[in-house]
Design a protein around this motif. Structure first.
Motif, mmCIF file in Angstrom:
data_model
loop_
_atom_site.group_PDB
_atom_site.id
_atom_site.type_symbol
_atom_site.label_atom_id
_atom_site.label_comp_id
_atom_site.label_asym_id
_atom_site.label_seq_id
_atom_site.Cartn_x
_atom_site.Cartn_y
_atom_site.Cartn_z
ATOM 1 N N SER A 13 0.824 -1.196 0.000
ATOM 2 C CA SER A 13 0.000 0.000 0.000
ATOM 3 C C SER A 13 0.861 1.250 0.000
ATOM 4 O O SER A 13 0.560 2.225 -0.690
ATOM 5 C CB SER A 13 -0.933 0.006 1.221
ATOM 6 N N ARG A 37 0.922 4.109 -2.783
ATOM 7 C CA ARG A 37 0.654 5.495 -2.407
ATOM 8 C C ARG A 37 1.737 6.415 -2.941
ATOM 9 O O ARG A 37 1.453 7.472 -3.515
ATOM 10 C CB ARG A 37 0.574 5.620 -0.884
ATOM 11 N N LYS A 77 -8.108 2.515 -10.937
ATOM 12 C CA LYS A 77 -8.803 3.710 -10.465
ATOM 13 C C LYS A 77 -9.396 3.509 -9.091
ATOM 14 O O LYS A 77 -9.399 4.433 -8.257
ATOM 15 C CB LYS A 77 -9.925 4.096 -11.442
ATOM 16 N N GLN A 78 -9.900 2.328 -8.819
ATOM 17 C CA GLN A 78 -10.557 2.076 -7.541
ATOM 18 C C GLN A 78 -9.573 2.166 -6.375
ATOM 19 O O GLN A 78 -9.970 2.488 -5.253
ATOM 20 C CB GLN A 78 -11.255 0.715 -7.561
ATOM 21 N N THR A 79 -8.311 1.888 -6.652
ATOM 22 C CA THR A 79 -7.298 2.048 -5.603
ATOM 23 C C THR A 79 -7.226 3.503 -5.169
ATOM 24 O O THR A 79 -7.146 3.820 -3.972
ATOM 25 C CB THR A 79 -5.920 1.589 -6.104
ATOM 26 N N TYR A 87 -9.640 5.853 -5.660
ATOM 27 C CA TYR A 87 -10.907 6.277 -5.061
ATOM 28 C C TYR A 87 -11.111 5.682 -3.668
ATOM 29 O O TYR A 87 -11.874 6.227 -2.868
ATOM 30 C CB TYR A 87 -12.072 5.899 -5.979
ATOM 31 N N ARG A 88 -10.422 4.592 -3.375
ATOM 32 C CA ARG A 88 -10.527 4.003 -2.044
ATOM 33 C C ARG A 88 -9.829 4.877 -1.002
ATOM 34 O O ARG A 88 -10.196 4.895 0.164
ATOM 35 C CB ARG A 88 -9.929 2.594 -2.051
ATOM 36 N N TRP A 89 -8.800 5.613 -1.433
ATOM 37 C CA TRP A 89 -8.009 6.415 -0.495
ATOM 38 C C TRP A 89 -8.293 7.908 -0.572
ATOM 39 O O TRP A 89 -8.073 8.633 0.392
ATOM 40 C CB TRP A 89 -6.516 6.180 -0.754
ATOM 41 N N TRP A 90 -8.745 8.385 -1.725
ATOM 42 C CA TRP A 90 -8.976 9.824 -1.904
ATOM 43 C C TRP A 90 -10.313 10.070 -2.601
ATOM 44 O O TRP A 90 -10.786 9.246 -3.374
ATOM 45 C CB TRP A 90 -7.871 10.453 -2.755
ATOM 46 N N GLY A 91 -10.880 11.236 -2.350
ATOM 47 C CA GLY A 91 -12.174 11.554 -2.926
ATOM 48 C C GLY A 91 -12.111 12.266 -4.260
ATOM 49 O O GLY A 91 -13.086 12.291 -5.004
#
Length: 204
Positions: free
Chosen positions: A13, A17, A49-51, A53-57
């Motif tokens: 992760s 990041r 992309k989902q990675t 969107y999982r951490w940031w808006g």
């Protein structure tokens, strides 16, 4: 048969990041903030992309965190610990030194492009603006407050002055020139700001 250790999810992760941070900063420098997209950041970082969107808006959230991380790493690389304004006993010398370092950072493409992008986004996105001020600007301004208070205790600055207002005499003009391109910024310019702020405009 030797059993392989399970993958370290925390390390994976963190690696993702950092890749996302680097991708966001690189893209905003190459194509500008408006054309930087979550899809492009994900493709550059090699993640889905989902990675993201999982951490940031939003892309603004990604870029803000990436820039804060870049600033923190640069401060630590400079002397191995978070930056503080030195106290040599001469407030003018100390303020000039930190403002010269600020000029160097503001003219460094690594910082200038994302800084401008975030400043522009903060004008139209109140949440981004508030986070940018709270997490990046305010900690820096508190360092100036601390140094000016020490100067007050040493008798180098009038004791009745509000340090939070006084610091704007040299910080705000620099920010305006940089943001609005009203003139060049240089070490000579910030040295002059400090002299004007400390000695005033009236004849001595």
């Amino acid at each position: 048969m030797v059993k392989k250790p399970a993958p370290d999810a925390t390390r994976r992760s963190e690696s993702s990041r950092r890749a996302i941070h680097d991708a966001a900063l690189a893209l905003v420098g190459e194509v500008g903030y408006p054309r930087t997209t979550i899809e492009a950041i994900a493709a550059r970082a090699g993640v889905g992309k989902q990675t993201i969107y999982r951490w940031w808006g939003s892309k603004a959230d990604v870029l803000l965190e990436a820039f804060l991380d870049l600033s923190a790493r640069a401060a630590c690389e400079a002397d191995g610990e978070p930056y503080v304004i030195p106290d040599t006993g001469d407030v003018a010398t100390d303020l000039k030194a930190v403002l010269r370092a600020t000029v160097d950072q503001l003219t460094d493409p690594r910082f200038e492009v994302p800084s401008r992008a975030l400043a522009a986004e903060g004008l139209v996105n109140e949440q981004v603006g508030r986070v940018f001020v709270a997490e990046l600007l305010e900690p820096s301004l508190r360092l100036y407050v601390d140094r000016l208070r020490a100067a007050q205790e040493a008798g180098q600055v009038r004791p009745e002055l509000d340090p939070r207002i006084a610091l704007e005499l040299f910080v705000s003009p620099l920010a305006q020139r940089w943001l609005q391109h009203t003139g060049p910024i240089s070490h000579d310019y910030t040295d002059t700001l400090v002299d004007y702020a400390l000695h005033g405009l009236a004849p001595r």
